[in-house]
Design a protein around this motif. Structure first.
Motif, short mmCIF file in Angstrom:
data_model
loop_
_atom_site.label_atom_id
_atom_site.label_comp_id
_atom_site.label_asym_id
_atom_site.label_seq_id
_atom_site.Cartn_x
_atom_site.Cartn_y
_atom_site.Cartn_z
N PRO A 333 -1.73 -7.28 -12.79
CA PRO A 333 -1.54 -7.08 -11.35
C PRO A 333 -1.73 -5.63 -10.92
N GLU A 334 -1.37 -4.63 -11.78
CA GLU A 334 -1.52 -3.23 -11.40
C GLU A 334 -2.98 -2.88 -11.14
N ALA A 335 -3.83 -3.45 -11.92
CA ALA A 335 -5.26 -3.15 -11.74
C ALA A 335 -5.78 -3.74 -10.44
N ILE A 336 -5.27 -4.90 -10.05
CA ILE A 336 -5.74 -5.55 -8.81
C ILE A 336 -5.19 -4.81 -7.60
N LEU A 337 -3.92 -4.33 -7.67
CA LEU A 337 -3.25 -3.76 -6.49
C LEU A 337 -3.36 -2.23 -6.44
N ALA A 338 -4.02 -1.58 -7.34
CA ALA A 338 -4.06 -0.12 -7.36
C ALA A 338 -4.67 0.45 -6.09
N SER A 339 -5.81 -0.07 -5.66
CA SER A 339 -6.47 0.45 -4.46
C SER A 339 -5.65 0.15 -3.22
N LYS A 340 -5.07 -1.01 -3.16
CA LYS A 340 -4.24 -1.37 -1.99
C LYS A 340 -2.98 -0.48 -1.95
N ALA A 341 -2.44 -0.12 -3.09
CA ALA A 341 -1.25 0.72 -3.11
C ALA A 341 -1.58 2.13 -2.64
N GLN A 342 -2.76 2.61 -3.00
CA GLN A 342 -3.16 3.94 -2.56
C GLN A 342 -3.32 3.98 -1.06
N LYS A 343 -3.94 2.96 -0.50
CA LYS A 343 -4.12 2.90 0.95
C LYS A 343 -2.77 2.80 1.66
N LEU A 344 -1.85 2.05 1.09
CA LEU A 344 -0.51 1.92 1.67
C LEU A 344 0.21 3.26 1.66
N HIS A 345 0.04 4.05 0.64
CA HIS A 345 0.67 5.35 0.57
C HIS A 345 0.14 6.28 1.68
N GLU A 346 -1.15 6.24 1.89
CA GLU A 346 -1.74 7.07 2.95
C GLU A 346 -1.20 6.64 4.31
N LEU A 347 -1.15 5.39 4.58
CA LEU A 347 -0.65 4.90 5.87
C LEU A 347 0.83 5.26 6.07
N SER A 348 1.61 5.20 5.03
CA SER A 348 3.03 5.55 5.16
C SER A 348 3.22 7.01 5.48
N GLU A 349 2.34 7.90 4.92
CA GLU A 349 2.43 9.32 5.23
C GLU A 349 2.06 9.56 6.69
N ARG A 350 1.04 8.89 7.17
CA ARG A 350 0.64 9.04 8.57
C ARG A 350 1.76 8.54 9.49
N LEU A 351 2.41 7.47 9.12
CA LEU A 351 3.51 6.93 9.94
C LEU A 351 4.68 7.90 9.98
N ARG A 352 5.00 8.56 8.87
CA ARG A 352 6.11 9.49 8.83
C ARG A 352 5.82 10.68 9.75
N ARG A 353 4.58 11.21 9.69
CA ARG A 353 4.25 12.34 10.55
C ARG A 353 4.26 11.94 12.02
N GLY A 354 3.74 10.77 12.36
CA GLY A 354 3.73 10.30 13.75
C GLY A 354 5.15 10.15 14.31
N LEU A 355 6.08 9.61 13.52
CA LEU A 355 7.46 9.43 13.98
C LEU A 355 8.13 10.78 14.22
N ARG A 356 7.85 11.75 13.34
CA ARG A 356 8.46 13.06 13.52
C ARG A 356 7.95 13.72 14.80
N ASP A 357 6.61 13.63 15.07
CA ASP A 357 6.06 14.21 16.29
C ASP A 357 6.63 13.51 17.52
N GLU A 358 6.78 12.21 17.50
CA GLU A 358 7.31 11.45 18.65
C GLU A 358 8.76 11.83 18.92
N ALA A 359 9.54 12.03 17.88
CA ALA A 359 10.94 12.42 18.07
C ALA A 359 11.05 13.81 18.69
N THR A 360 10.18 14.68 18.28
CA THR A 360 10.19 16.04 18.85
C THR A 360 9.88 15.99 20.35
N ALA A 361 8.89 15.18 20.73
CA ALA A 361 8.52 15.07 22.15
C ALA A 361 9.67 14.47 22.97
N LYS A 362 10.33 13.48 22.48
CA LYS A 362 11.44 12.85 23.21
C LYS A 362 12.62 13.83 23.34
#
Length: 510
Positions: A333-362
């Motif tokens: 399963p690790e071999a099948i999900l490796a690429s999907k896990a990498q993409k999920l990591h990138e999206l989670s980092e983008r989400l964390r930065r977006g939430l921090r910027d939105e909180a600052t604006a509010k």
């Protein structure tokens, strides 16, 4: 004197008798009629033997259609006729039969129509436990001959009754023991039919209760019991005699519902036990016979459920083994999900930065809005609300209407309340009996248990001491005026010590 009796009357002037009765000089003994001498004898016997207690064997017992009981009391040397009027015969606690030794209480009288004397019986009791056991054995043999005790007519008890009927006293410890045992073993619906379990009328109440349970229609507003328990605590043979009565035995035998008899303790046996479908040694044991143990049933059901799961999971286990064998051939399963896990990591980092910027604006927006808040403006709004509240006034008419409605609702109770005052009857001549502790005494038995009593009258209280057994007048009812002539009053005598054995004319042996 001439030998011929038909000479003239002068030859019999010596009073030896003659052909025609004649009044002689100086003789004031007028001849009495048969009715007059009979009435004199009747009054003499009734005055002398106005109260007697006789012990003897019943013979020639016959109950007339009018309800009167005619019999004879006899021993090995003499016999006396007896009669018991309908009212007394209906209060008998047993069925009089020939051969039973009894103690009869009443008065002697004469019957002028046949020139004989007899006893008018007021009360009749069996003379001792031996005679009572003889009567019990005779009744048992007669009912057994009718087949009421045959084992083949016994019915099996239901395994899990939904409703249990109990025939017993509602105030004794028996019903509490049964309810406690049922609650421990298997909580069920219980219908209690309250009855007397000893004394006058107890047998009729028990028989009516058993027949009443059988008369309940299935599916009606009152649930029909699946089983009936007839229960009573232990006691002497006299205490349990109500359950030896024929009316109770026949009611139990004719019941359409299975009956458990739990009368007395384990050593006590009554005819009700023989007629019931099952005999329990104690009322608690009857509750145990009626229902199973819920915990044991749950354990048995749990075991069956476990076995059912094992049977159902066996194919699943075999299938899992086959599935695991096939899984070994699949890629990791690790071999099948490796690429999907990498993409999920990138999206989670983008989400964390977006939430921090939105909180600052509010946060900036909140600071800007807080600067526009003014304390005088808030005070002005509070003052305006206070003025609006002050302009709102209560209408007294609404409060008065609610007060009038409440007064009208309490008016009937206010009229009835004075009539419920327990001391109001004292004004009419009644008295209130209390114990020294202030508790109201409502029965004779409770009064005899107190060392002293306080009787409250209309104008004050009076401390008294309850009398002993000699003051008991409830055991022998007062005879009716028409049949019991009043005994002339006698002068009082000094008290004598009590004899070693009861006197013939003393009911209480004192």
């Amino acid at each position: 004197m001439p030998s011929n009796p038909f000479f003239d009357d002068d030859d019999h002037a010596d009073g030896s008798g003659g052909l025609v009765a004649k009044e002689t000089a100086g003789n004031n003994a007028a001849p009495l009629s048969i009715s007059e001498i009979s009435n004199l004898l009747k009054r003499t016997v009734e005055d002398r033997f106005g109260f007697v207690r006789l012990r003897g064997e019943l013979s020639g017992v016959k109950r007339a259609a009018s309800g009167h009981l005619y019999c004879a009391l006899k021993d090995d040397k003499a016999v006396i006729d007896g009669v018991m009027w309908k009212g007394g015969a209906q209060r008998l606690a047993f069925r009089p039969e020939d051969g039973i030794e009894v103690v009869a209480t009443g008065k002697l009288t004469t019957y002028p129509g046949r020139s004989k004397y007899q006893i008018v019986i007021e009360t009749m009791e069996i003379a001792g436990e031996g005679a009572l056991l003889a009567l019990l054995e005779k009744l048992r043999a007669r009912l057994a001959a009718e087949g009421l005790f045959n084992p083949e007519r016994k019915r099996a008890l239901p395994f899990l009754p939904q409703t249990i009927g109990v025939v017993t006293s509602p105030t004794g410890a028996v019903i509490r023991d049964i309810l406690h045992r049922l609650a421990d073993r298997f909580p069920s619906r219980v219908l209690v039919w309250p009855v007397l379990v000893q004394g006058e009328g107890a047998a009729a109440q028990v028989a009516n209760a058993v027949r009443g349970f059988s008369a309940i229609a299935p599916g009606g507003p009152v649930p029909r019991p699946d089983i009936v328990i007839v229960a009573r605590g232990g006691g002497s043979i006299e205490d349990l005699w109500s359950f030896n009565e024929e009316i109770v035995v026949r009611a139990v035998a004719e019941s359409s519902i299975p009956v458990i008899s739990a009368v007395g303790h384990e050593t006590d046996t009554t005819l009700c036990d023989h007629a019931a479908d099952r005999r329990a040694p104690t009322p608690t044991a009857a509750a145990e016979m009626a229902v199973p143990v819920r915990a044991e049933l749950l354990a048995q059901l749990g075991d069956l459920a476990h076995r059912k799961r094992r049977c159902a999971l066996r194919p699943v286990t075999l299938g899992r083994e086959r599935l695991e064998a096939r899984v070994q051939r699949l890629p990791r399963p690790e071999a099948i999900l490796a690429s999907k896990a990498q993409k999920l990591h990138e999206l989670s980092e983008r989400l964390r930065r977006g939430l921090r910027d939105e909180a600052t604006a509010k946060a900036r927006q909140l600071q800007h809005a807080a600067g526009r808040l003014s304390l005088p403006l808030l005070r002005h709004r509070v003052q305006a609300c206070d003025e609006r509240l002050g302009r709102i006034g209560l209408v007294p008419r609404l409060l008065e209407r609610r007060r009038d409605l409440a007064r009208d609702a309490l008016a009937p109770y206010a009229r009835v309340l004075p009539q419920l005052d327990p001391r109001l009857p004292l004004q009419r001549g009644y008295a209130l009996v209390k114990a020294p502790s202030g508790k109201t005494v409502t029965s004779r038995e409770a009064a005899l248990r107190e060392a002293g009593l306080v009787i409250e009258f209309r104008d004050g209280e009076l401390a008294v001491t309850p009398g002993g057994p000699a003051a008991d007048t409830s055991a022998s009812p007062a005879p009716a005026p028409a049949t019991s002539p009043r005994r002339p009053s006698r002068p009082s005598r000094p008290a004598r010590p009590a004899p070693s054995s009861p006197r013939q004319d003393d009911l209480f042996g004192s």
